[in-house]
Motif scaffolding. Structure first.
Motif, PDB file in Angstrom:
ATOM      1  N   LEU A 177      -0.042   9.816  -9.381  1.00 14.26           N
ATOM      2  CA  LEU A 177      -0.079   9.061  -8.127  1.00 14.26           C
ATOM      3  C   LEU A 177      -0.399   7.592  -8.384  1.00 14.26           C
ATOM      4  O   LEU A 177       0.200   6.704  -7.780  1.00 14.26           O
ATOM      5  CB  LEU A 177      -1.108   9.680  -7.178  1.00 14.26           C
ATOM      6  CG  LEU A 177      -0.765  11.094  -6.665  1.00 14.26           C
ATOM      7  CD1 LEU A 177      -1.885  11.621  -5.781  1.00 14.26           C
ATOM      8  CD2 LEU A 177       0.560  11.102  -5.912  1.00 14.26           C
ATOM      9  N   LYS A 178      -1.319   7.337  -9.293  1.00 18.72           N
ATOM     10  CA  LYS A 178      -1.635   5.948  -9.642  1.00 18.72           C
ATOM     11  C   LYS A 178      -0.423   5.269 -10.282  1.00 18.72           C
ATOM     12  O   LYS A 178      -0.093   4.118  -9.976  1.00 18.72           O
ATOM     13  CB  LYS A 178      -2.816   5.935 -10.615  1.00 18.72           C
ATOM     14  CG  LYS A 178      -3.200   4.560 -11.148  1.00 18.72           C
ATOM     15  CD  LYS A 178      -4.057   3.789 -10.180  1.00 18.72           C
ATOM     16  CE  LYS A 178      -4.563   2.511 -10.811  1.00 18.72           C
ATOM     17  NZ  LYS A 178      -5.560   1.823  -9.983  1.00 18.72           N
ATOM     18  N   ALA A 233      -9.877   6.160 -11.386  1.00 13.60           N
ATOM     19  CA  ALA A 233      -8.568   5.512 -11.302  1.00 13.60           C
ATOM     20  C   ALA A 233      -8.551   4.383 -10.273  1.00 13.60           C
ATOM     21  O   ALA A 233      -7.491   3.809 -10.012  1.00 13.60           O
ATOM     22  CB  ALA A 233      -7.488   6.537 -10.959  1.00 13.60           C
ATOM     23  N   GLU A 234      -9.705   4.090  -9.686  1.00 11.62           N
ATOM     24  CA  GLU A 234      -9.854   3.012  -8.703  1.00 11.62           C
ATOM     25  C   GLU A 234      -8.976   3.219  -7.479  1.00 11.62           C
ATOM     26  O   GLU A 234      -8.408   2.289  -6.918  1.00 11.62           O
ATOM     27  CB  GLU A 234      -9.590   1.652  -9.351  1.00 11.62           C
ATOM     28  CG  GLU A 234     -10.556   1.320 -10.493  1.00 11.62           C
ATOM     29  CD  GLU A 234     -10.445  -0.103 -10.983  1.00 11.62           C
ATOM     30  OE1 GLU A 234     -11.478  -0.722 -11.273  1.00 11.62           O
ATOM     31  OE2 GLU A 234      -9.300  -0.611 -11.071  1.00 11.62           O
ATOM     32  N   LEU A 235      -8.889   4.471  -7.048  1.00  7.24           N
ATOM     33  CA  LEU A 235      -8.133   4.820  -5.854  1.00  7.24           C
ATOM     34  C   LEU A 235      -9.094   5.143  -4.715  1.00  7.24           C
ATOM     35  O   LEU A 235     -10.097   5.843  -4.918  1.00  7.24           O
ATOM     36  CB  LEU A 235      -7.248   6.037  -6.116  1.00  7.24           C
ATOM     37  CG  LEU A 235      -6.122   5.849  -7.133  1.00  7.24           C
ATOM     38  CD1 LEU A 235      -5.519   7.193  -7.509  1.00  7.24           C
ATOM     39  CD2 LEU A 235      -5.064   4.917  -6.577  1.00  7.24           C
ATOM     40  N   CYS A 236      -8.810   4.653  -3.519  1.00  5.60           N
ATOM     41  CA  CYS A 236      -9.568   5.073  -2.349  1.00  5.60           C
ATOM     42  C   CYS A 236      -9.234   6.539  -2.084  1.00  5.60           C
ATOM     43  O   CYS A 236      -8.061   6.917  -2.052  1.00  5.60           O
ATOM     44  CB  CYS A 236      -9.196   4.221  -1.138  1.00  5.60           C
ATOM     45  SG  CYS A 236      -9.670   2.489  -1.286  1.00  5.60           S
ATOM     46  N   ARG A 264       0.854  -1.187   0.000  1.00 10.36           N
ATOM     47  CA  ARG A 264       0.000   0.000   0.000  1.00 10.36           C
ATOM     48  C   ARG A 264       0.893   1.241   0.000  1.00 10.36           C
ATOM     49  O   ARG A 264       1.924   1.288   0.677  1.00 10.36           O
ATOM     50  CB  ARG A 264      -0.914  -0.011   1.210  1.00 10.36           C
ATOM     51  CG  ARG A 264      -1.703  -1.300   1.383  1.00 10.36           C
ATOM     52  CD  ARG A 264      -2.956  -1.085   2.168  1.00 10.36           C
ATOM     53  NE  ARG A 264      -4.023  -0.568   1.322  1.00 10.36           N
ATOM     54  CZ  ARG A 264      -4.870  -1.340   0.643  1.00 10.36           C
ATOM     55  NH1 ARG A 264      -4.768  -2.643   0.688  1.00 10.36           N
ATOM     56  NH2 ARG A 264      -5.812  -0.809  -0.094  1.00 10.36           N
ATOM     57  N   ARG A 265       0.479   2.242  -0.755  1.00 10.27           N
ATOM     58  CA  ARG A 265       1.186   3.520  -0.760  1.00 10.27           C
ATOM     59  C   ARG A 265       0.150   4.626  -0.651  1.00 10.27           C
ATOM     60  O   ARG A 265      -0.825   4.651  -1.403  1.00 10.27           O
ATOM     61  CB  ARG A 265       2.029   3.687  -2.029  1.00 10.27           C
ATOM     62  CG  ARG A 265       2.627   5.094  -2.164  1.00 10.27           C
ATOM     63  CD  ARG A 265       3.563   5.224  -3.339  1.00 10.27           C
ATOM     64  NE  ARG A 265       4.912   4.787  -2.998  1.00 10.27           N
ATOM     65  CZ  ARG A 265       5.970   4.936  -3.810  1.00 10.27           C
ATOM     66  NH1 ARG A 265       5.821   5.471  -5.012  1.00 10.27           N
ATOM     67  NH2 ARG A 265       7.163   4.534  -3.432  1.00 10.27           N
ATOM     68  N   THR A 302      -2.291   3.512  -3.655  1.00 10.41           N
ATOM     69  CA  THR A 302      -3.539   2.774  -3.521  1.00 10.41           C
ATOM     70  C   THR A 302      -4.611   3.609  -2.819  1.00 10.41           C
ATOM     71  O   THR A 302      -5.800   3.351  -2.976  1.00 10.41           O
ATOM     72  CB  THR A 302      -3.315   1.476  -2.727  1.00 10.41           C
ATOM     73  OG1 THR A 302      -2.607   1.790  -1.510  1.00 10.41           O
ATOM     74  CG2 THR A 302      -2.506   0.479  -3.544  1.00 10.41           C
ATOM     75  N   GLU A 303      -4.179   4.576  -2.042  1.00 17.52           N
ATOM     76  CA  GLU A 303      -5.074   5.496  -1.347  1.00 17.52           C
ATOM     77  C   GLU A 303      -4.603   6.924  -1.601  1.00 17.52           C
ATOM     78  O   GLU A 303      -3.405   7.160  -1.742  1.00 17.52           O
ATOM     79  CB  GLU A 303      -5.067   5.235   0.168  1.00 17.52           C
ATOM     80  CG  GLU A 303      -5.916   4.073   0.627  1.00 17.52           C
ATOM     81  CD  GLU A 303      -5.209   2.740   0.472  1.00 17.52           C
ATOM     82  OE1 GLU A 303      -5.902   1.708   0.452  1.00 17.52           O
ATOM     83  OE2 GLU A 303      -3.968   2.723   0.366  1.00 17.52           O
TER      84      GLU A 303
END
Length: 293
Positions: A74-75, A197-200, A3-4, A80-81
């Motif tokens: 960032l992606k 982008a499927e990011l939390c 996780r990042r 991931t978040e």
């Protein structure tokens, strides 16, 4: 994949304290250059990537922020978040300057920005009923409390185009008729793009003023905001310092998001494979590669 945590710092937030092994990374994206270099490092063993939303020295207005490039960068770096820190005005007496609001809803009144990675040649419709990640938001709220900040869990953020502040009539409309809690200029399309982008995504709105509705405080002015920004920025940095290790402890590398943020594109793309524009598909390699490959 580990996780990042990606952190997007708004006005006044120019750095994250306690970042170990800090390195400046320049990221090229198909959507142009992001607002500036990304600073990567670790906090208590958790990988962190920090980006100034308005760029070093604040050259970008809310309208000109390269939102697509920022989220793509960032992606692309493996985030991931994403935690958004942004200055805002308050429509509620109890939400005072210096308080933080964990945003859970938006009304988007921006109109001069590119709001999607998708378009002609590859159309997608993601769900946005709940535009922030409840799990990440809860962790952010707890981290803010640990940082000694007065926190309000939940609030509706009115996104205005700017760069001017509200008229008194607008402020009263947003507060009294629409029931909004805070107002700012930057969380949209950022939250929409993070979902694509499927990011939390979690948003911490850091209150600097009462907009223009409050009769005892008068119209909002930059000089007033600047007095509060510094203290908010320091508190925001402490929040990140508390959130990063909590994130690493709470979530395993393969822990799926219970809100479905990391699977937002599972059924979102409606353009048939044979009808997709290969040029656009190539640009989506980081954002949507999971479902397009």
């Amino acid at each position: 994949m580990a996780r990042r945590l990606g952190v997007i710092g708004g006005s006044g937030v120019s750095q994250v304290a306690g970042l170990e092994g800090a390195a400046e990374v320049t990221v090229d994206t198909p959507w142009g250059a992001p607002s500036g270099p990304v600073i990567t490092g670790r906090i208590a063993g958790t990988e962190v990537a920090f980006l100034q939303r308005h760029g070093p020295g604040h050259p970008h207005s809310p309208t000109s922020v390269p939102y697509r490039a920022n989220i793509d960068a960032l992606k692309r770096l493996g985030c991931t978040e994403v935690l958004s820190l942004s200055a805002c005005g308050s429509f509620r007496e109890e939400m005072a300057p210096g308080d933080f609001v964990i945003v859970d809803q938006y009304i988007d009144r921006s109109f001069a920005r590119e709001k999607s990675f998708f378009g002609p040649g590859c159309v997608a419709h993601v769900g946005l009923a709940h535009p922030t990640c409840a799990r990440l938001s809860a962790l952010a709220a707890t981290a803010a409390e640990a940082a000694g900040v007065r926190v309000h869990r939940g609030g509706t953020y009115l996104v205005m185009e700017g760069p001017q502040f509200s008229t008194l009539a607008e402020s009263r409309l947003y507060r009294e008729v629409w029931g909004c809690d805070v107002i700012g200029m930057t969380n949209m399309p950022e939250a929409k793009l993070a979902r694509e982008a499927e990011l939390c995504y979690a948003s911490v709105a850091m209150i600097t003023d009462y907009d223009s509705w409050h009769e005892d405080h008068g119209a909002v002015e930059v000089t007033t905001i600047l007095k509060v920004l510094g203290a908010n920025a320091e508190a925001g940095s402490r929040l990140v310092g508390a959130l990063a290790p909590a994130l690493g402890a709470a979530l395993s590398p393969h822990d799926p998001c219970p809100c479905g943020c990391d699977r937002a594109l599972d059924h979102a793309i409606v353009t048939a494979p044979q009808a997709r524009d290969p040029v656009l598909v190539a640009k989506l390699d980081a954002v949507a590669g999971r479902v397009l490959r």
